[in-house]
Design a protein around this motif. Structure first.
Motif, short mmCIF file in Angstrom:
data_model
loop_
_atom_site.label_atom_id
_atom_site.label_comp_id
_atom_site.label_asym_id
_atom_site.label_seq_id
_atom_site.Cartn_x
_atom_site.Cartn_y
_atom_site.Cartn_z
N TRP A 349 26.80 73.52 -73.98
CA TRP A 349 27.52 73.26 -72.71
C TRP A 349 29.07 73.67 -72.09
N THR A 352 31.07 76.60 -70.26
CA THR A 352 30.81 75.85 -68.42
C THR A 352 31.71 74.83 -68.45
N VAL A 353 31.77 73.43 -69.06
CA VAL A 353 32.51 72.36 -68.76
C VAL A 353 33.79 73.05 -68.72
N ALA A 355 34.85 75.86 -68.25
CA ALA A 355 35.40 76.58 -66.39
C ALA A 355 34.95 75.76 -65.38
N VAL A 356 33.99 75.07 -65.17
CA VAL A 356 34.34 74.29 -64.27
C VAL A 356 36.02 73.51 -63.75
N TRP A 358 38.57 73.87 -65.44
CA TRP A 358 39.43 75.20 -65.16
C TRP A 358 39.65 74.99 -63.78
N LEU A 359 39.16 75.46 -62.79
CA LEU A 359 38.79 75.12 -61.41
C LEU A 359 39.27 74.18 -60.61
N VAL A 360 38.97 72.85 -61.62
CA VAL A 360 38.82 71.27 -60.81
C VAL A 360 39.95 71.42 -59.67
N SER A 364 40.43 69.82 -55.61
CA SER A 364 40.40 68.86 -56.07
C SER A 364 41.34 68.10 -54.72
N ALA A 379 37.48 66.88 -64.36
CA ALA A 379 38.39 67.52 -64.09
C ALA A 379 38.73 66.91 -65.87
N GLY A 382 35.60 65.23 -67.84
CA GLY A 382 34.78 66.24 -68.58
C GLY A 382 35.38 67.08 -69.88
#
Length: 418
Positions: A349, A352-353, A355-356, A358-360, A364, A379, A382
């Motif tokens: 994981w 994938t975490v 990547a999430v 990175w986009l927050v 936000s 962010a 995680g």
């Protein structure tokens, strides 16, 4: 199938990271150009002018250059200076200046230039420092463009914030800590312009018995304070301390700086309607967690990438006042994580975490304003979890390796006794 891909992270290899990063950076640059054109009324007429956070730094520097540095902390005087340097007496924005006088030195240098020249020079110089400090940490040089696509980078440049400088300090300090500890400590001390980001560093250095680095950090802080006193006098520090007594209460606790912009747990509690004491209590737990993570990593003398990650992420998680553009140092932690993963492999994981995470910063603030959902802490939480996993794994491996010879000795002694 999809779940397996998300768990393994096989969908996000180095080539895709570079490709997605380039695409995101292009889209961000286009968005920034459109916003800048809109800001200056080139797309649609504006009812009122717009500005950036840099105007606060520039106005404070202007007051310092005029021989009145203490007025940077007098809000009516600072507001007037903002209108003066921006060239609009009706400028409706108030960007207050809460930084200590150690930061005035940099602002005064920028204010020697015309406003727009100073704005772009600020972004160019601090951005170059960030790139220069990050490159030795990146496992692959071609990924630099992808790392520049982190949303906080384009935001920091667009509003003239100091996140590039902060990230460069974290990158250089963690890179040199084992090679040149005195230099690393001195670099960390330069972060005293954002003292709330220095909550964890002394804890880590103490836990790791890094006395030379700790001494150099303290000496740099003392030198910066002494220089500001020499240039601007005690009255400027007195004005800063006076403003500091009320700044948090009048600005951050009440939401004058919107809770949606904060990415700390303090901000999350407040945006959800929690009382101020509860917000401070939750943030206190976060500060203890950040310090504990760094202390374990440095006390156990874990590998340099893991110690670096723990220090940076712990610092971001512990800080009560941290806004969406302040997340840029996360890229330095992610670079260290990627470097560590080249030796140990990525954990389930993990990609994938990342990547999430990175986009927050991209969403936000807007989601916080529109839906009242505190997305920002996702962010930091995680990344903190990912770093904690690596700390615990490496610590367990070290204990297992240390226990091996002991068990062999016991076995040999038992065999001899027979």
């Amino acid at each position: 199938m999809v779940l397996g891909q998300l768990r393994s992270g096989a969908w996000l290899d180095a080539a895709r990271v570079a490709g997605y990063g380039r695409l995101l950076l292009v889209l961000e640059i286009i968005a920034m150009i459109v916003l800048a054109a809109g800001t200056y009324g080139l797309i649609v007429p504006l009812d009122r002018p717009a500005s950036t956070d840099f105007i606060s730094f520039y106005a404070a520097g202007h007051l310092a250059d005029q021989g009145t540095p203490a007025l940077a902390y007098d809000q009516p005087s600072h507001r007037l200076a903002e209108r003066t340097v921006f060239g609009d007496a009706d400028l409706p924005y108030d960007y207050w200046f809460f930084y200590p006088p150690t930061y005035l030195v940099y602002c005064a240098l920028a204010a020697h230039l015309p406003y727009l020249v100073g704005f772009f020079a600020w972004g160019a110089v601090t951005g170059a420092l960030y790139v220069f400090a990050l490159r030795p940490i990146l496992p692959r040089r071609e990924m630099l463009v992808a790392f520049l696509s982190f949303p906080s980078a384009i935001i920091a440049f667009g509003i003239g914030q100091n996140s590039f400088a902060t990230s460069a300090i974290f990158a250089a300090a963690t890179y040199f800590i084992d090679r040149r500890p005195i230099l690393a400590g001195a670099i960390l001390g330069a972060l005293c312009y954002k003292p709330h980001f220095l909550l964890v560093a002394p804890v880590a250095l103490l836990a790791g018995a890094r006395w030379r680095a700790l001494g150099a950090m303290a000496a740099t802080v003392a030198l910066c304070i002494a220089l500001s006193l020499l240039l601007y006098g005690w009255e400027t520090w007195a004005a800063f301390l006076q403003l500091s007594r009320t700044a948090t209460t009048l600005t951050f606790e009440t939401g004058k700086v919107g809770f949606a912009g904060l990415v700390s747990l303090f901000g999350a509690v407040r945006i959800l309607g929690g009382a101020v004491p509860l917000a401070y209590a939750v943030q206190g737990v976060a500060a203890v967690a950040g310090c504990a993570l760094a202390a374990v990593a440095w006390r156990q003398a874990l590998s340099q990438p893991v110690r670096a990650m723990a220090l940076i992420v712990g610092s971001l998680f512990a800080a009560p006042i941290i806004l969406f553009y302040d997340l840029l140092p996360m890229t330095v932690a992610i670079a260290w994580l990627w470097q560590d993963a080249r030796k140990t492999g990525f954990l389930p994981w993990e990609k994938t975490v990342l990547a999430v995470v990175w986009l927050v910063p991209l969403a936000s603030r807007s989601i916080g304003i529109g839906a009242g959902i505190p997305l920002g802490p996702i962010a930091t939480i995680g990344l903190l979890v990912l770093v904690a996993r690596r700390v615990m794994r490496e610590w367990a491996e070290m204990r297992s390796a240390a226990a091996g010879p002991v068990l062999e000795s016991v076995a040999e002694a038992t065999s001899d006794s027979r």
